[in-house]
Write a protein that holds these residues in place. Sequence first.
Motif, mmCIF file in Angstrom:
data_model
loop_
_atom_site.group_PDB
_atom_site.id
_atom_site.type_symbol
_atom_site.label_atom_id
_atom_site.label_comp_id
_atom_site.label_asym_id
_atom_site.label_seq_id
_atom_site.Cartn_x
_atom_site.Cartn_y
_atom_site.Cartn_z
ATOM 1 N N PRO A 1 -30.990 57.907 41.533
ATOM 2 C CA PRO A 1 -29.910 57.957 40.544
ATOM 3 C C PRO A 1 -29.518 59.392 40.194
ATOM 4 C CG PRO A 1 -31.553 56.338 39.896
ATOM 5 C CD PRO A 1 -32.128 57.093 41.053
ATOM 6 N N TYR A 2 -28.228 59.569 39.920
ATOM 7 C CA TYR A 2 -27.669 60.886 39.598
ATOM 8 C C TYR A 2 -26.717 60.713 38.421
ATOM 9 C CZ TYR A 2 -24.083 64.588 40.083
ATOM 10 O OH TYR A 2 -23.171 65.587 39.842
ATOM 11 N N ILE A 3 -26.868 61.544 37.413
ATOM 12 C CA ILE A 3 -26.016 61.457 36.230
ATOM 13 C C ILE A 3 -25.146 62.697 36.155
ATOM 14 C CG2 ILE A 3 -25.946 61.209 33.720
ATOM 15 C CD1 ILE A 3 -28.656 59.795 33.935
ATOM 16 N N TYR A 4 -23.855 62.493 36.403
ATOM 17 C CA TYR A 4 -22.866 63.571 36.379
ATOM 18 C C TYR A 4 -22.435 63.861 34.945
ATOM 19 C CZ TYR A 4 -18.014 65.182 36.130
ATOM 20 O OH TYR A 4 -16.863 65.833 35.773
ATOM 21 N N GLY A 5 -22.145 65.123 34.673
ATOM 22 C CA GLY A 5 -21.565 65.514 33.398
ATOM 23 C C GLY A 5 -20.677 66.726 33.575
ATOM 24 N N GLY A 6 -19.573 66.762 32.851
ATOM 25 C CA GLY A 6 -18.669 67.908 32.911
ATOM 26 C C GLY A 6 -18.024 68.141 31.561
ATOM 27 N N VAL A 7 -17.788 69.404 31.220
ATOM 28 C CA VAL A 7 -17.170 69.745 29.942
ATOM 29 C C VAL A 7 -16.141 70.850 30.154
ATOM 30 C CG1 VAL A 7 -19.134 69.066 28.511
ATOM 31 C CG2 VAL A 7 -19.032 71.378 29.428
ATOM 32 N N LEU A 8 -15.096 70.816 29.348
ATOM 33 C CA LEU A 8 -14.049 71.836 29.420
ATOM 34 C C LEU A 8 -13.159 71.715 28.202
ATOM 35 C CD1 LEU A 8 -12.877 74.071 31.350
ATOM 36 C CD2 LEU A 8 -11.242 72.336 32.110
ATOM 37 N N GLY A 9 -12.857 72.830 27.549
ATOM 38 C CA GLY A 9 -11.978 72.792 26.388
ATOM 39 C C GLY A 9 -12.560 71.920 25.291
ATOM 40 N N GLY A 10 -11.824 70.880 24.913
ATOM 41 C CA GLY A 10 -12.301 69.941 23.905
ATOM 42 C C GLY A 10 -12.737 68.621 24.487
ATOM 43 N N TYR A 11 -12.923 68.585 25.813
ATOM 44 C CA TYR A 11 -13.231 67.334 26.498
ATOM 45 C C TYR A 11 -14.593 67.389 27.185
ATOM 46 C CZ TYR A 11 -8.238 66.275 26.063
ATOM 47 O OH TYR A 11 -6.981 66.037 25.583
ATOM 48 N N GLY A 12 -15.155 66.214 27.378
ATOM 49 C CA GLY A 12 -16.354 66.074 28.183
ATOM 50 C C GLY A 12 -16.372 64.703 28.817
ATOM 51 N N MET A 13 -17.110 64.571 29.913
ATOM 52 C CA MET A 13 -17.213 63.276 30.582
ATOM 53 C C MET A 13 -18.564 63.140 31.247
ATOM 54 S SD MET A 13 -14.707 63.775 33.900
ATOM 55 C CE MET A 13 -13.293 64.140 32.859
ATOM 56 N N THR A 14 -18.960 61.890 31.458
ATOM 57 C CA THR A 14 -20.216 61.618 32.136
ATOM 58 C C THR A 14 -20.108 60.324 32.909
ATOM 59 O OG1 THR A 14 -22.611 61.342 31.859
ATOM 60 C CG2 THR A 14 -21.222 60.474 30.113
ATOM 61 N N LEU A 15 -20.860 60.235 34.002
ATOM 62 C CA LEU A 15 -20.862 59.055 34.859
ATOM 63 C C LEU A 15 -22.275 58.870 35.412
ATOM 64 C CD1 LEU A 15 -19.299 56.810 36.438
ATOM 65 C CD2 LEU A 15 -18.964 58.519 38.244
ATOM 66 N N THR A 16 -22.790 57.671 35.301
ATOM 67 C CA THR A 16 -24.111 57.355 35.838
ATOM 68 C C THR A 16 -23.946 56.737 37.218
ATOM 69 O OG1 THR A 16 -25.005 57.015 33.619
ATOM 70 C CG2 THR A 16 -26.237 56.051 35.450
ATOM 71 N N ILE A 17 -24.577 57.343 38.194
ATOM 72 C CA ILE A 17 -24.462 56.924 39.591
ATOM 73 C C ILE A 17 -25.819 56.421 40.055
ATOM 74 C CG2 ILE A 17 -24.022 57.754 41.946
ATOM 75 C CD1 ILE A 17 -22.184 59.914 40.486
ATOM 76 N N VAL A 18 -25.866 55.156 40.447
ATOM 77 C CA VAL A 18 -27.115 54.548 40.912
ATOM 78 C C VAL A 18 -26.849 53.910 42.268
ATOM 79 C CG1 VAL A 18 -28.961 52.901 40.406
ATOM 80 C CG2 VAL A 18 -27.831 54.113 38.528
ATOM 81 N N PRO A 19 -27.080 54.657 43.348
ATOM 82 C CA PRO A 19 -26.797 54.118 44.670
ATOM 83 C C PRO A 19 -27.846 53.066 45.081
ATOM 84 C CG PRO A 19 -27.803 56.281 44.849
ATOM 85 C CD PRO A 19 -27.578 56.032 43.380
ATOM 86 N N PRO A 20 -27.401 52.036 45.826
ATOM 87 C CA PRO A 20 -26.046 51.784 46.325
ATOM 88 C C PRO A 20 -25.206 50.912 45.405
ATOM 89 C CG PRO A 20 -27.545 50.253 47.342
ATOM 90 C CD PRO A 20 -28.388 51.094 46.413
ATOM 91 N N ALA A 21 -25.683 50.670 44.167
ATOM 92 C CA ALA A 21 -25.016 49.706 43.295
ATOM 93 C C ALA A 21 -23.677 50.206 42.752
ATOM 94 C CB ALA A 21 -25.942 49.340 42.141
ATOM 95 N N THR A 22 -23.545 51.512 42.569
ATOM 96 C CA THR A 22 -22.353 52.047 41.905
ATOM 97 C C THR A 22 -21.550 52.939 42.848
ATOM 98 O OG1 THR A 22 -23.409 54.086 41.139
ATOM 99 C CG2 THR A 22 -23.693 52.124 39.759
ATOM 100 N N PRO A 23 -20.312 53.246 42.454
ATOM 101 C CA PRO A 23 -19.578 54.290 43.186
ATOM 102 C C PRO A 23 -20.305 55.615 43.067
ATOM 103 C CG PRO A 23 -18.132 53.095 41.677
ATOM 104 C CD PRO A 23 -19.526 52.697 41.335
ATOM 105 N N CYS A 24 -20.075 56.503 44.024
ATOM 106 C CA CYS A 24 -20.654 57.840 43.940
ATOM 107 C C CYS A 24 -19.613 58.809 43.385
ATOM 108 C CB CYS A 24 -21.179 58.296 45.295
ATOM 109 S SG CYS A 24 -19.912 58.862 46.462
#
Length: 241
Positions: free
Chosen positions: A140-163
Amino acid sequence: MKRYCRNVSFSGIGEDGQHRIEDSSVAVVGLGALGGTIAMHLVRAGVGTLTVCEHDTIDVHNIQRQLLYTESDVGRPKLHTAVEALGKMNSSVKIRAYDEFLDSNNAERILGGVDLVIDGTDRMGPRYVMNGFSVARGVPYIYGGVLGGYGMTLTIVPPATPCLACVFPPSERMDHLPTCADVGIVNTVPAIIGSMQATEALKVIVGEPYSKDLIIYDVWEQTFDKVPVKKRPGCPVCCSG
């Protein structure tokens, strides 16, 4: 278990979940604003082994948002400063430290053997490396990104989820995205997103349901959006077979 009694008392974790946390091996790539927050949460939660990877030094402008560091740390290597601070938070956690930038040449050596990889970086290159490792190894891989006033995250659990490449296909445009140096950042955003990533990590570790959406947070407007994602047909990373 007295140290972790508040974890154990929470129904989503419990005693069995806490043992799973203590038996887990987690990698955090990058020890800036995101990665530092994530590492602090995981160490305090009692992960068994924490692998950290960072090759930058502390600049005075980092102090605005990178909670692991103080004014007296300016000019010091982030890695060694972070390891010292994290060790004081929980001396029972084994920390594996790599004074390197993650790339395709060292990913297997650094990330091999971990149960979970968490993104604390600010560039797409290392993220695609983590994503590729995740898909290839089923980690599993947990993506995170931030910029300005925004942030996002996505949990990736192969092969069950999109990458990650399904959601953000690699392109020349992805190599030239704006950075915090270009548009700034509200200093609360990384702490919030990093905390969300650490929470998703704990859920994956203990076997609780994790978020399957891309979560986007606007700190200035105080709004959350959950964007459903799906595998991209022909994705060269996770659908090539």
